[in-house]
Design an enzyme around this catalytic site. Structure first.
Site, PDB file in Angstrom:
ATOM      1  CB  ALA A   1      -1.004   0.022   1.154  1.00 30.52           C
ATOM      2  CB  ALA A   2       4.387   2.059  -0.621  1.00 33.13           C
ATOM      3  N   GLY A   3       2.025   2.630  -2.638  1.00 33.24           N
ATOM      4  CA  GLY A   3       1.487   3.369  -3.785  1.00 33.24           C
ATOM      5  C   GLY A   3       0.141   4.003  -3.447  1.00 33.24           C
ATOM      6  CG  ASP A   4      -3.000   1.530  -2.349  1.00 31.71           C
ATOM      7  OD1 ASP A   4      -3.047   1.620  -3.590  1.00 31.71           O
ATOM      8  OD2 ASP A   4      -3.085   0.442  -1.741  1.00 31.71           O
TER       9      ASP A   4
HETATM   10  O1  RIB Z   1      -2.061  -1.831  -2.809  1.00 30.69           O
HETATM   11  C1  RIB Z   1      -2.119  -2.777  -1.780  1.00 30.69           C
HETATM   12  C2  RIB Z   1      -3.405  -3.525  -1.820  1.00 30.69           C
HETATM   13  O2  RIB Z   1      -3.446  -4.328  -2.981  1.00 30.69           O
HETATM   14  C3  RIB Z   1      -3.618  -4.492  -0.682  1.00 30.69           C
HETATM   15  O3  RIB Z   1      -4.203  -3.893   0.455  1.00 30.69           O
HETATM   16  C4  RIB Z   1      -4.448  -5.592  -1.304  1.00 30.69           C
HETATM   17  O4  RIB Z   1      -5.759  -5.638  -0.820  1.00 30.69           O
HETATM   18  C5  RIB Z   1      -4.396  -5.347  -2.798  1.00 30.69           C
HETATM   19  O5  RIB Z   1      -5.583  -4.844  -3.251  1.00 30.69           O
END
Ligand code: RIB
Length: 307
Positions: free
Chosen positions: A249-252
């Protein structure tokens, strides 16, 4: 207060830590197991909320134990859930994740309820989307729904920030609806055919994404930082050196930081620097949403590095 809308996925992440990834056919003993809330859409929503923003989520959960727990988590994070459906016939989306000692991951997702976020659902959420300043999109729901959301947002004058992850080809119609597209090097290569292992390749890929219609491309390059490409100009914004525990989730987190900074009116280089800090901090703790930093933490890292 500026409001953000995320149209996207909600997954429960089943996370196993391993010393190294197994080979095909090999059985390994893992180091630990945890269940964390995740999904690229909800991760971006929670990261924004952690940074102090108001957020509306459009998506779907199963009507099951995981969905009940997830609904509680969204409520605790104070995320608007009026457009999060509960689906009786399918499970909540899941992600099976292995995280190695180096903090890298392997992820397998099962879409479950996320696959039922159809364009009609997005259309029903139009009144909510139109009250927001920015729309954040990713690719863990059906592509037609991503397109439907982008159309609504573009017509209503929202900024549209598209994370083309997981990597998939995009319909040509989507690019001109996008204010900022944020692939990583792998996704940029898939979308453009350019080898993104060099700066010149990244510049070519970004230029191509702009030619296809995106107003701006920001290519995420992990520890190297991120590259801002607008037409023929390409500028690297360096990343932050941190002790990496888990890159999930670094990108998120990056996209949430970017959306917030842009909505505050920051110039692109400053906005990307802030986004780099949010992304870097999220790698210093385990899990996706459990790892996301507060506004104070992100500002402190930017200030410390600038001192
Ligand atoms: O970007 C990370 C996410 O990718 C995770 O939380 C997982 O659920 C996938 O969707």
């Amino acid at each position: 207060m500026t409001k953000f809308c995320v149209v996207g996925s909600l997954n429960m992440d089943m996370v196993t830590r391993v010393e190294r990834f197994p080979q095909p056919g090999e059985t390994l003993t893992g180091l630990s197991f945890n269940i964390f809330p995740g999904g690229k859409g909800a991760n971006q929503a929670v990261a924004l909320a952690r940074l102090g923003a108001r957020v509306e989520m459009v998506g779907a959960l199963g009507d099951d134990v995981l969905g009940n727990r997830y609904a509680q988590i969204l409520a605790e994070a104070r995320i608007g859930m009026a457009a999060v459906a509960r689906e009786a016939e399918v499970s909540t989306g899941t992600a099976s994740i292995e995280v190695s000692a180096a903090g890298e991951n392997h992820i397998v997702i099962v879409a479950g309820a996320n696959a039922l976020v159809q364009p009609a659902r997005v259309e029903a959420a139009r009144p909510i989307i139109e009250t927001c300043a920015s729309l954040l999109l990713q690719l863990e729901i059906p592509m037609e729904s991503v397109l439907a959301a982008a159309r609504i947002a573009k017509a209503a004058g929202l900024a549209v920030i598209l994370d083309p992850a997981p990597a998939r080809e995009l319909p040509a119609e989507l690019y001109p609806l996008v204010s900022v597209i944020t692939p990583n090097e792998h996704e940029a290569r898939l979308l453009t055919g350019e080898d993104c292992s060099t700066e010149a390749g990244i510049a070519r890929a970004g230029k191509r994404l702009c030619e296809m219609g995106a107003a701006c491309a920001i290519i995420k390059a992990g520890p190297r930082g991120a590259f801002i490409v607008q037409g023929t100009s390409c500028k690297r914004i360096p990343g932050f050196a941190v002790k990496v525990v888990d890159t999930t989730a670094a990108g998120d987190s990056f996209n949430a930081g970017l959306a917030l900074a842009l909505a505050e009116g920051r110039e692109l280089p400053e906005a990307v620097r802030f986004a780099n800090a949010v992304g870097a901090l999220s790698t210093t703790r385990e899990g996706a949403q459990s790892a996301m930093p507060s506004l104070e933490e992100a500002r402190a890292l930017v200030a410390k590095a600038g001192a």
